[in-house]
Design a protein around this motif. Structure first.
Motif, mmCIF file in Angstrom:
data_model
loop_
_atom_site.group_PDB
_atom_site.id
_atom_site.type_symbol
_atom_site.label_atom_id
_atom_site.label_comp_id
_atom_site.label_asym_id
_atom_site.label_seq_id
_atom_site.Cartn_x
_atom_site.Cartn_y
_atom_site.Cartn_z
ATOM 1 N N LEU A 172 0.826 -1.206 0.000
ATOM 2 C CA LEU A 172 0.000 0.000 0.000
ATOM 3 C C LEU A 172 0.863 1.260 0.000
ATOM 4 O O LEU A 172 0.504 2.272 -0.617
ATOM 5 C CB LEU A 172 -0.940 -0.002 1.206
ATOM 6 N N THR A 173 2.009 1.197 0.672
ATOM 7 C CA THR A 173 2.942 2.322 0.649
ATOM 8 C C THR A 173 3.482 2.555 -0.757
ATOM 9 O O THR A 173 3.622 3.693 -1.210
ATOM 10 C CB THR A 173 4.111 2.080 1.625
ATOM 11 N N VAL A 174 3.785 1.464 -1.454
ATOM 12 C CA VAL A 174 4.264 1.576 -2.831
ATOM 13 C C VAL A 174 3.212 2.249 -3.709
ATOM 14 O O VAL A 174 3.518 3.157 -4.495
ATOM 15 C CB VAL A 174 4.624 0.187 -3.388
ATOM 16 N N LEU A 175 1.955 1.823 -3.579
ATOM 17 C CA LEU A 175 0.880 2.436 -4.362
ATOM 18 C C LEU A 175 0.699 3.904 -4.002
ATOM 19 O O LEU A 175 0.503 4.751 -4.886
ATOM 20 C CB LEU A 175 -0.427 1.674 -4.143
ATOM 21 N N ASP A 176 0.768 4.207 -2.726
ATOM 22 C CA ASP A 176 0.618 5.593 -2.282
ATOM 23 C C ASP A 176 1.748 6.456 -2.839
ATOM 24 O O ASP A 176 1.529 7.597 -3.271
ATOM 25 C CB ASP A 176 0.611 5.643 -0.749
ATOM 26 N N THR A 177 2.954 5.908 -2.844
ATOM 27 C CA THR A 177 4.102 6.634 -3.383
ATOM 28 C C THR A 177 3.938 6.873 -4.877
ATOM 29 O O THR A 177 4.184 7.979 -5.377
ATOM 30 C CB THR A 177 5.401 5.855 -3.121
ATOM 31 N N ALA A 178 3.521 5.836 -5.607
ATOM 32 C CA ALA A 178 3.346 5.966 -7.051
ATOM 33 C C ALA A 178 2.237 6.957 -7.390
ATOM 34 O O ALA A 178 2.308 7.661 -8.407
ATOM 35 C CB ALA A 178 3.033 4.609 -7.663
ATOM 36 N N ARG A 179 1.210 7.020 -6.544
ATOM 37 C CA ARG A 179 0.092 7.930 -6.788
ATOM 38 C C ARG A 179 0.469 9.385 -6.502
ATOM 39 O O ARG A 179 0.175 10.278 -7.295
ATOM 40 C CB ARG A 179 -1.097 7.536 -5.905
ATOM 41 N N ASN A 180 1.100 9.613 -5.366
ATOM 42 C CA ASN A 180 1.342 10.981 -4.909
ATOM 43 C C ASN A 180 2.711 11.535 -5.282
ATOM 44 O O ASN A 180 2.879 12.755 -5.361
ATOM 45 C CB ASN A 180 1.160 11.052 -3.387
ATOM 46 N N SER A 181 3.688 10.668 -5.495
ATOM 47 C CA SER A 181 5.043 11.119 -5.835
ATOM 48 C C SER A 181 5.606 10.246 -6.950
ATOM 49 O O SER A 181 6.600 9.533 -6.744
ATOM 50 C CB SER A 181 5.943 11.062 -4.595
ATOM 51 N N PRO A 182 4.991 10.266 -8.129
ATOM 52 C CA PRO A 182 5.420 9.356 -9.197
ATOM 53 C C PRO A 182 6.873 9.545 -9.626
ATOM 54 O O PRO A 182 7.490 8.605 -10.123
ATOM 55 C CB PRO A 182 4.454 9.678 -10.344
ATOM 56 N N HIS A 183 7.420 10.748 -9.414
ATOM 57 C CA HIS A 183 8.810 10.985 -9.814
ATOM 58 C C HIS A 183 9.785 10.114 -9.035
ATOM 59 O O HIS A 183 10.893 9.840 -9.496
ATOM 60 C CB HIS A 183 9.174 12.456 -9.623
ATOM 61 N N ILE A 184 9.371 9.661 -7.850
ATOM 62 C CA ILE A 184 10.246 8.832 -7.034
ATOM 63 C C ILE A 184 10.609 7.542 -7.777
ATOM 64 O O ILE A 184 11.755 7.073 -7.732
ATOM 65 C CB ILE A 184 9.581 8.512 -5.682
#
Length: 335
Positions: A172-184
């Motif tokens: 879920l953290t991975v999905l949240d990161t991809a959603r909110n900070s895709p540049h990461i």
């Protein structure tokens, strides 16, 4: 770099991508998950509502699927893959490949196998699909385990609630990161760190395999392993080294590496690597031209949780990374 996902029928995209889809039809929902060939049939009466979130990076597809009606799912995942799914919430009983399941079980399927899934009335599941060869090679290098041999034809894997929660929280953290900070996910070091973290958590859920490479029996042998590991780190100091890299380079299991570092340095290899990476960030902040932000540098060195990174950095060096950068640029402290 093209970050757009490829459609079903092609090889998985090697680039990072995020997509979210909301549906009002079971068939439409079945067609929304990239790289899968599926047919959904709605079995319970009522308006269908579904949602899929998915992130792609490297060898990994992470997705969360939510449905509000009982459906039968048939189809298959992309060729050469292995899928693991964890129910987050379910209402009623579901059947997966002829077996019932609950929240404390993990579902698995490899590419080429036929999906036969009758969902409960409401289902919320988070899952990862990855290249099974890459994952199996990682398990062999780090723990001496042949995961495909361990799993065999099993479709349901019981595990502890704690380990399941750790894995689902990570996904879920991975999905949240991809959603909110895709540049990461544009940083190769971050994609690698996240992939390895997911693989480690998966191995913990699947259970303890037989360690084919036993810990060395003498302190001298363990010291040699640590010396070789440190030498490798020194020669790759500017790269985001992982424990898996060390296991592969030294041809030892994760457990052997763990015992050796604990015996010789009284610290585990993960903590030692974290210290090396923190020092790498500090060098970059102190010696750079100031055009890169603290966030950019931290991501390049594989730090995903930036708040944890800042706390670890301050604990190690007695100041925040932003203070290191300000001093490098000659900017006076705001206080």
């Amino acid at each position: 770099m093209d970050l757009q996902p490829r459609r079903s029928g092609t090889e998985p995209s090697p680039f990072s991508a995020f997509a979210t889809t909301q549906t009002e039809d079971a068939h439409e929902h079945a067609c929304s998950l990239q790289q899968w060939i599926q047919t959904y049939e709605q079995l319970s009466p009522g308006r269908f509502n579904g949602e899929i979130e998915e992130a792609w990076f490297g060898n990994v597809q992470v997705f969360r699927e939510r449905t509000n009606q009982m459906v039968h799912e048939a189809g298959s995942s992309w060729k050469g893959s292995r899928t693991f799914g964890i129910p987050l919430n379910l209402e009623g009983q579901g059947w997966y490949c002829g077996e019932s399941f609950d929240r404390d079980t993990m579902l698995t399927l490899h590419g080429g196998e036929e999906l036969d899934f009758r969902t409960p009335r409401k289902l919320d599941v988070v899952a990862i699909t990855t290249d099974k060869g890459v994952f199996n090679d990682y398990a062999l290098r780090t723990e001496g385990r042949d995961i495909e041999a361990e799993l065999g034809k099993r479709r349901i894997i019981p595990s502890s609630a704690e380990k399941m929660q750790e894995l689902s929280a990570l996904l879920l953290t991975v999905l949240d990161t991809a959603r909110n900070s895709p540049h990461i996910l544009g940083h190769a070091a971050m994609r690698k760190a996240m992939e390895h973290a997911i693989f480690d958590s998966l191995l913990a859920v699947i259970g303890n395999g037989v360690d084919a490479l036993r810990p060395p029996s003498t302190s001298q042998a363990r010291r040699q392993i640590v010396d070789r590991a440190r030498d490798y780190m020194r020669h790759h100091v500017n790269e985001p080294i992982t424990v898996a890299d060390l296991c592969a380079e030294l041809n030892v299991s994760r457990r052997t590496l763990q015992y050796s570092f604990q015996d010789v340095l009284d610290v585990n290899p993960v903590s030692f690597l974290r210290a090396m990476r923190l020092n790498g960030v500090r060098r970059a902040l102190r010696n750079g031209d100031g055009r890169e932000s603290v966030t950019d540098v931290a991501l390049q060195w594989g730090f995903l949780h930036l708040s944890h990174f800042a706390a670890d950095y301050k604990a190690m060096f007695g100041e925040l990374p932003s203070e290191t950068l300000r001093r490098r640029l000659g900017v006076p402290d705001a206080s």
